[in-house]
Scaffold this motif. Structure first.
Motif, short mmCIF file in Angstrom:
data_model
loop_
_atom_site.label_atom_id
_atom_site.label_comp_id
_atom_site.label_asym_id
_atom_site.label_seq_id
_atom_site.Cartn_x
_atom_site.Cartn_y
_atom_site.Cartn_z
N GLY A 20 -8.00 31.33 8.50
CA GLY A 20 -9.43 31.27 8.78
C GLY A 20 -10.13 30.21 7.95
O GLY A 20 -10.99 29.48 8.45
N ASP A 21 -9.76 30.11 6.67
CA ASP A 21 -10.34 29.06 5.83
C ASP A 21 -10.02 27.67 6.37
O ASP A 21 -10.87 26.76 6.33
CB ASP A 21 -9.79 29.17 4.40
CG ASP A 21 -10.47 30.27 3.60
OD1 ASP A 21 -11.46 30.83 4.10
OD2 ASP A 21 -9.99 30.57 2.49
N SER A 34 -3.88 28.62 14.08
CA SER A 34 -5.05 29.46 14.35
C SER A 34 -4.88 30.79 13.64
O SER A 34 -3.78 31.14 13.18
CB SER A 34 -5.21 29.70 15.86
OG SER A 34 -4.10 30.45 16.36
N THR A 70 -12.09 27.00 9.90
CA THR A 70 -13.55 27.13 9.99
C THR A 70 -14.29 26.00 9.31
O THR A 70 -15.52 25.91 9.43
CB THR A 70 -14.00 28.46 9.35
OG1 THR A 70 -13.53 28.53 8.00
CG2 THR A 70 -13.47 29.64 10.14
#
Length: 273
Positions: free
Chosen positions: A101-102, A185, A105
Protein backbone atom coordinates in the motif's frame (compact mmCIF):
# COMPACT_ATOMS: atom_id res chain seq x y z
CA UNK A 1 21.32 42.71 -14.83
CA UNK A 2 23.23 42.96 -11.54
CA UNK A 3 25.99 40.62 -10.48
CA UNK A 4 23.87 39.59 -7.50
CA UNK A 5 21.06 38.41 -9.77
CA UNK A 6 23.49 36.36 -11.88
CA UNK A 7 25.12 34.68 -8.90
CA UNK A 8 24.44 30.98 -8.44
CA UNK A 9 22.36 30.03 -5.39
CA UNK A 10 24.32 28.96 -2.38
CA UNK A 11 24.47 25.18 -1.97
CA UNK A 12 22.32 23.67 0.76
CA UNK A 13 24.40 22.04 3.46
CA UNK A 14 23.59 18.35 3.92
CA UNK A 15 21.77 17.39 7.09
CA UNK A 16 24.14 15.86 9.58
CA UNK A 17 22.88 12.55 10.98
CA UNK A 18 23.78 11.27 14.41
CA UNK A 19 23.97 7.55 15.24
CA UNK A 20 20.83 7.76 17.36
CA UNK A 21 18.80 9.34 14.56
CA UNK A 22 18.27 5.98 12.84
CA UNK A 23 16.62 4.60 15.99
CA UNK A 24 14.39 7.67 16.14
CA UNK A 25 13.47 7.10 12.47
CA UNK A 26 12.43 3.52 13.18
CA UNK A 27 10.40 4.64 16.22
CA UNK A 28 8.65 7.24 14.05
CA UNK A 29 7.60 4.73 11.40
CA UNK A 30 6.70 2.18 14.07
CA UNK A 31 4.24 4.63 15.62
CA UNK A 32 2.86 5.28 12.15
CA UNK A 33 2.35 1.56 11.57
CA UNK A 34 0.61 1.07 14.92
CA UNK A 35 -1.69 4.04 14.30
CA UNK A 36 -2.70 2.62 10.93
CA UNK A 37 -3.49 -0.72 12.56
CA UNK A 38 -5.60 0.93 15.27
CA UNK A 39 -7.55 2.88 12.67
CA UNK A 40 -8.41 -0.25 10.68
CA UNK A 41 -11.52 -1.59 12.41
CA UNK A 42 -11.77 -4.76 10.32
CA UNK A 43 -8.11 -5.63 11.01
CA UNK A 44 -8.60 -5.07 14.75
CA UNK A 45 -11.66 -7.30 14.81
CA UNK A 46 -9.80 -9.99 12.85
CA UNK A 47 -6.83 -9.89 15.24
CA UNK A 48 -9.19 -10.41 18.19
CA UNK A 49 -11.70 -12.84 16.66
CA UNK A 50 -9.33 -15.08 14.69
CA UNK A 51 -7.53 -16.51 17.75
CA UNK A 52 -10.85 -17.05 19.54
CA UNK A 53 -12.51 -18.76 16.58
CA UNK A 54 -9.52 -20.97 15.75
CA UNK A 55 -8.96 -22.09 19.32
CA UNK A 56 -12.61 -22.94 19.95
CA UNK A 57 -12.97 -24.63 16.55
CA UNK A 58 -9.97 -26.92 16.98
CA UNK A 59 -10.76 -27.79 20.59
CA UNK A 60 -14.53 -28.22 20.42
CA UNK A 61 -15.19 -29.11 16.76
CA UNK A 62 -12.11 -31.13 15.71
CA UNK A 63 -10.66 -32.07 19.08
CA UNK A 64 -12.81 -35.14 19.57
CA UNK A 65 -11.92 -36.60 16.17
CA UNK A 66 -8.21 -35.81 15.89
CA UNK A 67 -5.55 -37.96 17.50
CA UNK A 68 -2.33 -36.79 19.14
CA UNK A 69 -0.58 -40.05 18.33
CA UNK A 70 1.32 -41.66 21.16
CA UNK A 71 2.01 -38.39 22.99
CA UNK A 72 -0.73 -38.97 25.56
CA UNK A 73 -1.63 -35.27 25.49
CA UNK A 74 -5.11 -33.84 25.58
CA UNK A 75 -5.85 -32.21 22.26
CA UNK A 76 -6.15 -28.74 23.78
CA UNK A 77 -2.58 -29.04 25.08
CA UNK A 78 -1.37 -30.40 21.76
CA UNK A 79 -2.95 -27.74 19.56
CA UNK A 80 -2.14 -24.50 21.41
CA UNK A 81 1.39 -24.04 19.93
CA UNK A 82 0.01 -24.53 16.43
CA UNK A 83 -2.71 -21.92 16.90
CA UNK A 84 -0.15 -19.49 18.35
CA UNK A 85 2.06 -19.85 15.27
CA UNK A 86 -0.86 -19.77 12.84
CA UNK A 87 -2.30 -16.51 14.17
CA UNK A 88 1.11 -14.85 14.67
CA UNK A 89 2.27 -15.87 11.21
CA UNK A 90 -0.92 -14.67 9.57
CA UNK A 91 -0.66 -11.32 11.34
CA UNK A 92 2.98 -10.97 10.29
CA UNK A 93 2.17 -11.87 6.69
CA UNK A 94 -0.38 -9.05 6.49
CA UNK A 95 2.59 -6.67 6.56
CA UNK A 96 3.00 -7.42 2.85
CA UNK A 97 -0.26 -5.58 2.17
CA UNK A 98 0.74 -2.58 4.28
CA UNK A 99 4.09 -2.27 2.51
CA UNK A 100 2.52 -2.71 -0.90
CA UNK A 101 0.00 0.00 0.00
CA UNK A 102 2.84 2.40 0.79
CA UNK A 103 4.48 1.66 -2.55
CA UNK A 104 1.39 2.19 -4.71
CA UNK A 105 -0.26 5.17 -2.97
CA UNK A 106 2.62 7.59 -3.47
CA UNK A 107 3.45 8.14 0.20
CA UNK A 108 6.98 6.94 -0.51
CA UNK A 109 7.54 10.10 -2.58
CA UNK A 110 6.99 12.03 0.64
CA UNK A 111 9.41 9.78 2.52
CA UNK A 112 12.06 10.50 -0.12
CA UNK A 113 12.07 14.16 0.88
CA UNK A 114 12.69 13.36 4.54
CA UNK A 115 16.18 12.96 6.02
CA UNK A 116 15.56 9.43 7.27
CA UNK A 117 17.48 6.19 6.95
CA UNK A 118 16.55 4.08 3.91
CA UNK A 119 15.79 1.01 5.96
CA UNK A 120 13.73 2.83 8.63
CA UNK A 121 10.47 2.56 6.65
CA UNK A 122 10.43 -1.25 6.30
CA UNK A 123 11.92 -1.61 9.80
CA UNK A 124 9.02 0.42 11.21
CA UNK A 125 6.56 -2.00 9.61
CA UNK A 126 8.46 -4.90 11.17
CA UNK A 127 8.53 -3.50 14.73
CA UNK A 128 4.83 -2.58 14.53
CA UNK A 129 4.07 -6.12 13.40
CA UNK A 130 5.96 -7.62 16.35
CA UNK A 131 4.03 -5.42 18.79
CA UNK A 132 0.69 -6.36 17.23
CA UNK A 133 1.42 -10.06 17.15
CA UNK A 134 2.61 -10.21 20.74
CA UNK A 135 -0.85 -8.91 21.68
CA UNK A 136 -2.42 -11.54 19.41
CA UNK A 137 -0.34 -14.26 21.07
CA UNK A 138 -1.52 -13.08 24.49
CA UNK A 139 -5.13 -13.36 23.28
CA UNK A 140 -4.49 -16.90 22.01
CA UNK A 141 -3.06 -17.97 25.36
CA UNK A 142 -5.90 -16.32 27.29
CA UNK A 143 -8.47 -18.21 25.21
CA UNK A 144 -6.43 -21.41 25.60
CA UNK A 145 -6.53 -21.10 29.39
CA UNK A 146 -10.28 -20.50 29.19
CA UNK A 147 -10.84 -23.76 27.27
CA UNK A 148 -8.69 -25.90 29.55
CA UNK A 149 -5.03 -25.44 28.57
CA UNK A 150 -2.75 -26.01 31.56
CA UNK A 151 0.98 -25.62 30.76
CA UNK A 152 3.81 -26.83 33.00
CA UNK A 153 6.27 -24.13 31.88
CA UNK A 154 8.55 -22.34 34.31
CA UNK A 155 9.87 -18.80 33.95
CA UNK A 156 12.79 -19.82 31.72
CA UNK A 157 10.46 -21.88 29.55
CA UNK A 158 8.08 -18.93 29.11
CA UNK A 159 10.99 -16.69 28.15
CA UNK A 160 11.96 -19.29 25.54
CA UNK A 161 8.38 -19.33 24.22
CA UNK A 162 8.34 -15.54 23.86
CA UNK A 163 11.76 -15.54 22.19
CA UNK A 164 10.72 -18.15 19.63
CA UNK A 165 7.45 -16.38 18.83
CA UNK A 166 9.29 -13.06 18.38
CA UNK A 167 11.89 -14.72 16.14
CA UNK A 168 9.16 -16.30 14.02
CA UNK A 169 7.22 -13.04 13.71
CA UNK A 170 10.41 -11.16 12.79
CA UNK A 171 11.27 -13.72 10.12
CA UNK A 172 7.78 -13.77 8.60
CA UNK A 173 7.45 -9.99 8.74
CA UNK A 174 10.77 -9.35 6.98
CA UNK A 175 9.77 -11.91 4.36
CA UNK A 176 6.37 -10.25 4.01
CA UNK A 177 8.11 -6.89 3.59
CA UNK A 178 10.05 -8.30 0.64
CA UNK A 179 6.81 -9.60 -0.87
CA UNK A 180 5.15 -6.21 -0.40
CA UNK A 181 8.03 -4.44 -2.11
CA UNK A 182 8.01 -6.68 -5.19
CA UNK A 183 4.22 -6.98 -5.48
CA UNK A 184 2.53 -4.82 -8.06
CA UNK A 185 -0.58 -4.19 -5.96
CA UNK A 186 -2.09 -4.69 -2.51
CA UNK A 187 -4.25 -7.49 -3.88
CA UNK A 188 -1.29 -9.49 -5.18
CA UNK A 189 0.59 -8.96 -1.91
CA UNK A 190 -2.35 -10.42 0.03
CA UNK A 191 -1.67 -13.85 -1.51
CA UNK A 192 1.28 -14.23 0.86
CA UNK A 193 -1.11 -14.18 3.84
CA UNK A 194 -2.95 -17.22 2.51
CA UNK A 195 0.31 -19.08 1.99
CA UNK A 196 1.43 -18.44 5.59
CA UNK A 197 -2.05 -19.27 6.90
CA UNK A 198 -1.98 -22.64 5.10
CA UNK A 199 1.59 -23.64 6.02
CA UNK A 200 0.90 -24.79 9.63
CA UNK A 201 -1.61 -27.34 8.39
CA UNK A 202 1.26 -29.18 6.66
CA UNK A 203 3.25 -29.52 9.87
CA UNK A 204 2.98 -31.02 13.34
CA UNK A 205 0.83 -28.09 14.47
CA UNK A 206 -2.51 -29.92 14.47
CA UNK A 207 -1.74 -33.61 13.91
CA UNK A 208 1.44 -35.68 14.32
CA UNK A 209 3.45 -35.86 11.10
CA UNK A 210 3.55 -39.65 11.46
CA UNK A 211 -0.12 -39.78 10.47
CA UNK A 212 0.49 -38.08 7.10
CA UNK A 213 1.10 -39.75 3.73
CA UNK A 214 4.76 -40.18 2.79
CA UNK A 215 5.07 -37.14 0.52
CA UNK A 216 3.30 -34.78 2.91
CA UNK A 217 5.25 -36.17 5.84
CA UNK A 218 8.55 -35.46 4.08
CA UNK A 219 7.48 -31.87 3.49
CA UNK A 220 6.17 -31.44 7.04
CA UNK A 221 9.43 -32.68 8.55
CA UNK A 222 11.54 -30.25 6.52
CA UNK A 223 9.74 -26.93 6.88
CA UNK A 224 10.13 -24.38 9.72
CA UNK A 225 6.71 -24.69 11.35
CA UNK A 226 7.30 -28.25 12.56
CA UNK A 227 10.45 -27.60 14.67
CA UNK A 228 8.92 -24.34 15.90
CA UNK A 229 5.72 -26.08 16.97
CA UNK A 230 7.55 -28.98 18.61
CA UNK A 231 9.82 -26.54 20.44
CA UNK A 232 6.92 -24.46 21.76
CA UNK A 233 5.03 -27.59 22.75
CA UNK A 234 8.04 -28.93 24.63
CA UNK A 235 8.66 -25.64 26.45
CA UNK A 236 5.01 -25.16 27.42
CA UNK A 237 4.44 -28.74 28.57
CA UNK A 238 7.88 -29.39 30.09
CA UNK A 239 8.79 -31.99 27.48
CA UNK A 240 12.19 -32.58 25.82
CA UNK A 241 12.62 -30.66 22.56
CA UNK A 242 15.76 -32.37 21.27
CA UNK A 243 17.25 -30.66 18.23
CA UNK A 244 14.06 -28.81 17.41
CA UNK A 245 15.07 -25.68 19.31
CA UNK A 246 18.23 -24.86 17.41
CA UNK A 247 16.70 -25.99 14.10
CA UNK A 248 13.82 -23.55 14.64
CA UNK A 249 16.25 -20.74 15.50
CA UNK A 250 18.35 -21.48 12.40
CA UNK A 251 15.27 -21.32 10.18
CA UNK A 252 14.17 -17.96 11.58
CA UNK A 253 17.63 -16.38 11.63
CA UNK A 254 18.37 -17.65 8.12
CA UNK A 255 15.17 -16.10 6.75
CA UNK A 256 15.96 -12.79 8.45
CA UNK A 257 19.55 -12.71 7.21
CA UNK A 258 18.25 -12.94 3.64
CA UNK A 259 15.02 -10.94 3.86
CA UNK A 260 16.13 -7.95 5.97
CA UNK A 261 18.97 -6.67 3.74
CA UNK A 262 16.97 -7.59 0.64
CA UNK A 263 14.03 -5.48 1.78
CA UNK A 264 16.31 -2.50 2.46
CA UNK A 265 17.83 -2.84 -1.01
CA UNK A 266 14.43 -3.19 -2.67
CA UNK A 267 13.02 -0.19 -0.83
CA UNK A 268 16.01 1.93 -1.84
CA UNK A 269 15.52 0.88 -5.45
CA UNK A 270 11.75 1.38 -5.49
CA UNK A 271 12.03 4.73 -3.74
CA UNK A 272 14.74 5.90 -6.13
CA UNK A 273 17.20 6.72 -3.35
Amino acid sequence: MSATALAAPAPVAPVRRRPGDAIADVALFTRRGIRHQLRSLDALLLNVLLPVLLMTMFVYVFGGALSTGGSGLDYVDYVVPGVVLLTAGYGAANTAQSVAGDMVTGIVDRFRSLPVADWAVPAGHVVASVAKNLVTTAIVLAVAFAVGFRPDAGLVDWLGVVALVVLYVLAMTWLATVVGLVAGSVESASAFSFFVLFLPYLSSAFVPVETMPTVLRAFAEHQPITPLTDSLRGLLLDMPIGDNGWIAVLWCVGIMLVAAPLSAMLFRRRAGR
